[in-house]
Write an enzyme that holds these catalytic residues in place. Structure first.
Site, mmCIF file in Angstrom:
data_model
loop_
_atom_site.group_PDB
_atom_site.id
_atom_site.type_symbol
_atom_site.label_atom_id
_atom_site.label_comp_id
_atom_site.label_asym_id
_atom_site.label_seq_id
_atom_site.Cartn_x
_atom_site.Cartn_y
_atom_site.Cartn_z
ATOM 1 N N VAL A 52 -24.740 -2.045 -36.227
ATOM 2 C CA VAL A 52 -25.111 -1.335 -34.989
ATOM 3 C C VAL A 52 -24.316 -0.033 -34.859
ATOM 4 C CG1 VAL A 52 -25.302 -1.510 -32.478
ATOM 5 C CG2 VAL A 52 -25.748 -3.522 -33.891
ATOM 6 N N VAL A 97 -28.699 -7.512 -24.512
ATOM 7 C CA VAL A 97 -29.837 -8.415 -24.290
ATOM 8 C C VAL A 97 -31.099 -7.834 -24.928
ATOM 9 C CG1 VAL A 97 -31.252 -9.606 -22.579
ATOM 10 C CG2 VAL A 97 -28.845 -9.159 -22.091
ATOM 11 N N ILE A 124 -35.089 -3.517 -26.450
ATOM 12 C CA ILE A 124 -35.959 -3.561 -25.264
ATOM 13 C C ILE A 124 -35.118 -3.189 -24.039
ATOM 14 C CG2 ILE A 124 -37.488 -4.990 -23.841
ATOM 15 C CD1 ILE A 124 -37.742 -6.933 -26.198
ATOM 16 N N ASP A 152 -26.631 -18.154 -28.379
ATOM 17 C CA ASP A 152 -26.882 -16.711 -28.295
ATOM 18 C C ASP A 152 -27.911 -16.418 -27.182
ATOM 19 O OD1 ASP A 152 -26.890 -13.925 -29.722
ATOM 20 O OD2 ASP A 152 -29.000 -14.481 -29.584
ATOM 21 N N LYS A 166 -27.501 -14.321 -23.422
ATOM 22 C CA LYS A 166 -28.400 -13.264 -22.934
ATOM 23 C C LYS A 166 -29.047 -13.679 -21.605
ATOM 24 C CE LYS A 166 -29.255 -11.920 -27.735
ATOM 25 N NZ LYS A 166 -30.086 -12.226 -28.913
ATOM 26 N N GLY A 186 -31.262 -5.448 -35.060
ATOM 27 C CA GLY A 186 -31.435 -4.408 -36.081
ATOM 28 C C GLY A 186 -30.657 -3.165 -35.712
HETATM 29 N N1 HSE Z 1 -28.907 -13.233 -33.840
HETATM 30 C C1 HSE Z 1 -29.553 -12.522 -32.791
HETATM 31 C C2 HSE Z 1 -31.034 -12.885 -32.828
HETATM 32 C C3 HSE Z 1 -29.344 -11.043 -32.983
HETATM 33 O O1 HSE Z 1 -31.462 -13.589 -33.741
HETATM 34 O O2 HSE Z 1 -31.763 -12.529 -31.922
HETATM 35 C C4 HSE Z 1 -29.495 -10.210 -31.756
HETATM 36 O O3 HSE Z 1 -28.677 -10.597 -30.701
#
Ligand code: HSE
Length: 452
Positions: free
Chosen positions: A30, A148, A152, A217, A221, A318
């Protein structure tokens, strides 16, 4: 550059101000994407921000590592603490991830009077309350759009674009890795382990893939989204979290036969009693747009009382998609550097003194529909026993599929869809069903949301 005249007197007057100096923490995927986007779009960004933006210093774990981006003009260091203490730096951009040393770096940056931009979902979900309190006290911004759903602009949409609404609920595909795995299972009939190995080979999963597949994860978010939607403190510890490890290729195909797709959803819903916060695999009608979000893409559906349902779709991870959100945050901070600090958009969308203490509901109080799969003996009365128990708990059946037993087997799979019921009632009914001598093993349950 189109027909825009870069020499216009207005642009020159604006950018004649001293450029804003960025200190970048992290030159990984990033970080590299952020450098590239800032350089490539420098002219457009200056026009938007009203000031030039320069990365004056960057910290990386290994300076010998070959870089994908051009670091000319930046002071490079392996010590990120040098950057947060550097008087030349106006904005610290934290792209290291994880809690340590990211938390200490962000707090030190705020102590040193610097604004912060971060893509760190775990840091904000777990320590955002403390970080925002410090930022508020000092009149500084902490921007976290990239935390998050990657590129987007969902934080901005909920916090600013939908600010006139009472948000009723939101539901998001906010982990690309899980969505990729579930897509592979449905489209190619792969099992979970095979699809996960493919996601890892393609570099989608987090360093520790259990963060993805166990729903953590997505829960980070969701925590952030729910606070900006409902004006509640960040409460990661209250999110019900269930990942996708238990989803089998069989469940995916039975769901499909019934007209549904299985997605890992993060759901936040306002009810009369409190807020539901939950991440779990969910059956959603295949005809919904969000059910057709495949692969690593992300999407968030937000239902506001005035606007109705709105859907936001795009790349959730990405280098450049995430950099798109980081750079937008940097531009927001640069714009506010010249505006009245009292009129900034609040960190969590609601004014700090107006955060609500509406409770987050325990999972047993949540009401949803269910897909149930059980293994039953192939003899008269078995289904009737199951149906009677469900009826005793006032659980109404929406659909049933009974599969033929395979050759030589006496147990057969039965799939039931229920209407909405409180989780507490369902748990009681399942305990009784699992105790039936004609039912083998635990009943598989996947929650179902019509999202209508
Ligand atoms: N590992 C996360 C995903 C990357 O698969 O969405 C982005 O936060």
């Amino acid at each position: 550059m189109g027909r825009y005249n870069p020499d216009s007197a207005e642009i020159i007057r604006r950018v004649a101000l001293k450029p804003v100096s960025i200190g970048l923490l992290g030159l990984g995927t990033v970080g590299g994407g952020t450098v590239k986007v800032l350089k490539r779009n420098a002219f457009e960004i200056t026009r938007r921000a009203g000031r030039e933006i320069q990365i004056v210093a960057a910290a990386a774990r290994n300076l010998k590592h070959p870089r994908q981006c051009d670091t000319t003009g930046m002071r490079l260091t392996m010590n990120p603490f040098e950057i947060v203490a550097d008087p030349e730096v106006d904005i610290v951009v934290e792209l290291i991830g994880g809690l340590a040393p990211a938390k200490e770096l962000v707090l030190k940056a705020l102590d040193a009077g610097k604004h912060v931009v971060t893509a760190n979902k775990m840091l904000i979900a777990l320590h955002g309350n403390e970080i925002f309190a410090k930022a508020q006290e000092r009149g500084l911004m902490v921007a976290f759009e990239a935390a998050v759903a990657g590129g987007i602009p969902i934080i901005k949409a909920v916090r600013e674009g939908l600010a006139g609404n009472t948000v009723e609920w939101l539901a998001g595909i906010i982990n690309g890795t899980c969505n990729f795995i579930l897509s592979e299972m449905r489209e190619k009939g792969r099992d979970f382990a095979e699809a996960l190995a493919e996601a890892q080979a393609l570099g989608y999963a987090e360093a520790d893939p259990s963060f993805d597949v166990e729903g953590i994860d997505a829960a980070h978010k969701l925590t952030i989204l729910a606070s900006t939607a409902f004006g509640i403190p960040l409460q990661f510890d209250k999110v019900y979290v269930e990942g996708i490890r238990g989803i089998t290729a069989l469940d995916v195909s039975y769901a499909e036969a019934l007209g549904y797709r299985i997605k890992l959803l993060g759901i936040a819903r306002r009810t009369g009693e409190g807020i539901e916060l939950r991440v779990h695999p969910t059956l959603i009608p295949a005809r919904r747009l969000i059910a057709n979000v495949e692969g690593v893409m992300n999407a968030v559906l937000v239902k506001g009382d005035a606007v109705g349902p709105t859907l936001y779709y795009g790349a959730g991870a990405g280098a450049e998609p995430t950099a798109s959100a980081v750079v937008a945050d940097i531009i927001d901070v640069v714009r506010t550097l010249t505006s009245d600090p009292e009129n900034r958009v609040p960190h969590l969308a609601f004014q700090p003194g107006a955060i609500s203490d509406i409770p987050v509901l325990p999972m047993e109080a949540v009401e949803t529909a269910y897909y149930l799969r059980l293994s039953a003996e192939d003899k008269p009365g078995v289904l009737a026993d199951v149906a009677r128990i469900l009826a005793d708990h006032r659980i109404s059946i929406e659909a049933v599929i009974q599969k033929e037993p395979r050759h030589g087997e006496t147990q057969l799979p039965v799939i039931l869809l229920t209407h909405r019921v409180r989780e507490r009632e369902l748990n009681q009914a399942l305990r009784r069903i699992e105790a039936l001598p004609t039912v083998g093993g635990p009943v598989k349950r996947i929650r179902l949301e019509p999202l209508g």
